[in-house]
Design an enzyme around this catalytic site. Structure first.
Site, PDB file in Angstrom:
ATOM      1  CB  SER A 105      -0.905   0.007   1.231  1.00 13.36           C
ATOM      2  OG  SER A 105      -0.126   0.285   2.374  1.00 13.36           O
ATOM      3  CE  LYS A 106      -0.255   8.526  -0.273  1.00 14.52           C
ATOM      4  NZ  LYS A 106       1.082   8.896   0.135  1.00 14.52           N
ATOM      5  NE  ARG A 107      -2.448   3.566   5.474  1.00 21.94           N
ATOM      6  CZ  ARG A 107      -3.162   2.461   5.685  1.00 21.94           C
ATOM      7  NH1 ARG A 107      -2.833   1.632   6.664  1.00 21.94           N
ATOM      8  NH2 ARG A 107      -4.205   2.202   4.938  1.00 21.94           N
TER       9      ARG A 107
END
Ligand code: GLU
Length: 503
Positions: free
Chosen positions: A260-262
């Protein structure tokens, strides 16, 4: 089934920047199309107006362009099946929705969101399907007149697909083999909404794949759950379904979840091809391009996330990938996103990039720092240092002493190498250097080392003290490569300055 011409599509929804997993999907479609002399289509799936993000479509096109993933048809370039933006194809979808309605394979439902909510509260695990549809407000229950009246009164409705229960649906997947599910687990999917006069993803997707003569649907694993429904829709229309290939997920570098972007923010790597500025919040997400990656390196890196050539070859150009790629060699299990490997690829590609290109990039960076330097001088430094870097932006940290004399000297090395006799020896070294006419690396090395040997001086101490005066540290490439580049005058000046300052 008849052999069809290979036609594949990349069909992103413009809901934000293209995730790196989407880039890999586009890449695999490209490789497959080129390998088979087929066509690659760029279709924009923008029927969900709630999720539309301005700028996303341009971003997608720019990103794929940067990476060298070229399309034969689609948004931005047109083609025989235009338009390729789904929001411009409303009338086409309407026709097919009506066809399903007329054939009794779909029905009109008037249930309001509140009514559906109430039903969910009343019935545990409520699903709109064969077991419940007759207790709802739809054209299967209401009379023809009632339905017509509601519609002419402007009541909003949806069209639902009437799924027959208890049927085995088999999806033939080129990567996963046969995937079998029972139709009873599916709900009567909404295919069309009167509110925006647009079809939902499922209908638009399969109608377009059919009309655009798509032979293979190659997409991310997250779409596998939709595939049985798509198979049923093809059947309802009596159309030949394309071949399916669902690519493995990209997984977190640490742990098992989906990348994910996180993860990128947390571990410090980009998950988008280009930098993205959120149009609402202004928040910036980093991109591979702006982080200094070469597009060839990103392509090579992504190609190996979920596929391998069957041997341990790692460096492959786009042309080689086109030859070697195969869906059969794509893995079923997720691919760990090893971004350190991404850096390694960039390092490798920097080595094969023309020095001229790297030089021009480095010169513009130097200009930003207010440093003017001769092109050939910078080029020589690039040639000497490129094997030590993975990114052009690392050059400055490793070469600043070529442009500015050090004004501090690394303490530990100083303690170890700067002896009482050092200043006197360095003064002698200056005399030796002054006498050298040919200041090339080889010649000055020969003369200086000859002098040290003649005098019986400690080689390590003299050379490291010498390096400290010129570089400020005990790091860097071959000492005489450095002095040959910065020149005799500057070298002597730096030694003098150090003797003075360290006195
Ligand atoms: N619009 C879908 C997406 O955003 C396309 C899925 C498919 O390729 O069928 O990925």
């Amino acid at each position: 089934m008849t052999e069809r011409k290979v036609r594949v599509r990349f069909a992103p929804s413009p809901t934000g920047p293209l995730h790196i997993g989407g880039v890999r999907t586009a890449l695999y479609n490209y490789l497959f199309a080129k390998q088979n002399g087929g066509d690659l289509i760029l279709r924009i799936e923008d029927t969900d107006s709630n999720r539309f993000v301005p700028g996303a479509e341009n971003y997608i096109i720019e990103a794929l362009n940067w990476l060298g993933i070229k399309f034969d048809e689609g948004v931005g370039m047109g083609g025989k099946y235009a338009p390729y933006r789904q929001s411009e194809r409303r009338d086409i979808y309407k026709k097919y929705v009506n066809e399903l309605l007329d054939a009794g394979k779909a029905y009109i439902a008037f249930d309001t969101p509140e009514e559906l909510e109430a039903k969910r509260a009343e019935v545990a695990n409520f699903q709109y399907d064969a077991s419940t549809r007759l207790s709802m407000r739809n054209s299967l229950v209401l009379s023809k007149d009632e339905v017509e009246k509601l519609i002419s009164d402007g009541t909003q409705y949806v069209v639902r697909f009437k799924i027959e229960p208890n049927e085995d649906i088999i999806v033939h997947d080129l990567i996963r083999g046969e995937v079998k599910i029972n139709s009873s687990i599916l709900d009567d999917k909404v295919l069309y909404k009167s509110a925006d006069e647009l079809p939902t993803y499922h209908l638009a997707n399969i109608v377009d794949d059919h009309l655009m003569e798509v032979s293979h649907v190659i997409r991310g694993e997250e779409w596998l759950p939709s595939a049985p429904l798509h198979v049923l829709l093809y059947r309802a229309f009596n159309w030949q379904a394309p071949e399916f290939a669902h690519l493995p997920l990209l997984l977190k570098p640490d742990g098992n979840g989906k990348l994910s972007k996180r993860d990128g923010d947390r571990l410090g790597f980009p998950v988008f091809p280009l930098e993205w500025v959120d149009p609402k919040t202004g928040a910036i997400s980093s991109g591979y391009r702006e982080s200094g990656y070469l597009p060839e390196a990103v392509v090579n890196f992504l190609a190996l996330l979920g596929w391998n050539p069957g041997n341990d070859q790692e460096i492959m150009s786009m042309d080689e990938l086109v030859k070697l790629f195969s869906l059969e060699r794509c893995s079923r299990s997720g691919a760990k996103f090893d971004y350190e490997k991404g850096k390694w690829f960039n390092h490798k590609y920097i080595q094969t990039t023309d020095d001229e290109i790297l030089t021009n990039q480095f010169i513009s960076e130097l200009k930003e720092k207010g440093i003017e330097a001769e092109h050939d001088y910078v080029k020589a430094i690039v040639a000497l240092m490129k094997e030590r870097i993975s990114f052009v932006k690392e050059l400055w940290g490793q070469t600043s002493y070529f442009f500015v004399a050090p004004d501090t000297y690394e303490e530990k090395a100083l303690k170890k190498r700067w002896k009482e006799e050092t200043p006197a020896q360095l003064k002698e070294l200056i005399t030796v250097l002054e006498s050298i006419d040919d200041f090339s690396s080889e010649n000055s090395e020969k003369i200086v080392l000859g002098w040290i040997a003649d005098k019986g001086y400690h080689l390590g101490n003299v050379m490291n003290a010498f390096r400290l005066t010129v570089v400020g540290d005990c790091k860097g490439p071959h000492m005489f490569d450095i002095t040959a580049l910065i020149g005799k005058e500057e070298t002597i000046c730096r030694i003098n300055k150090a003797i003075e300052r360290l006195a």
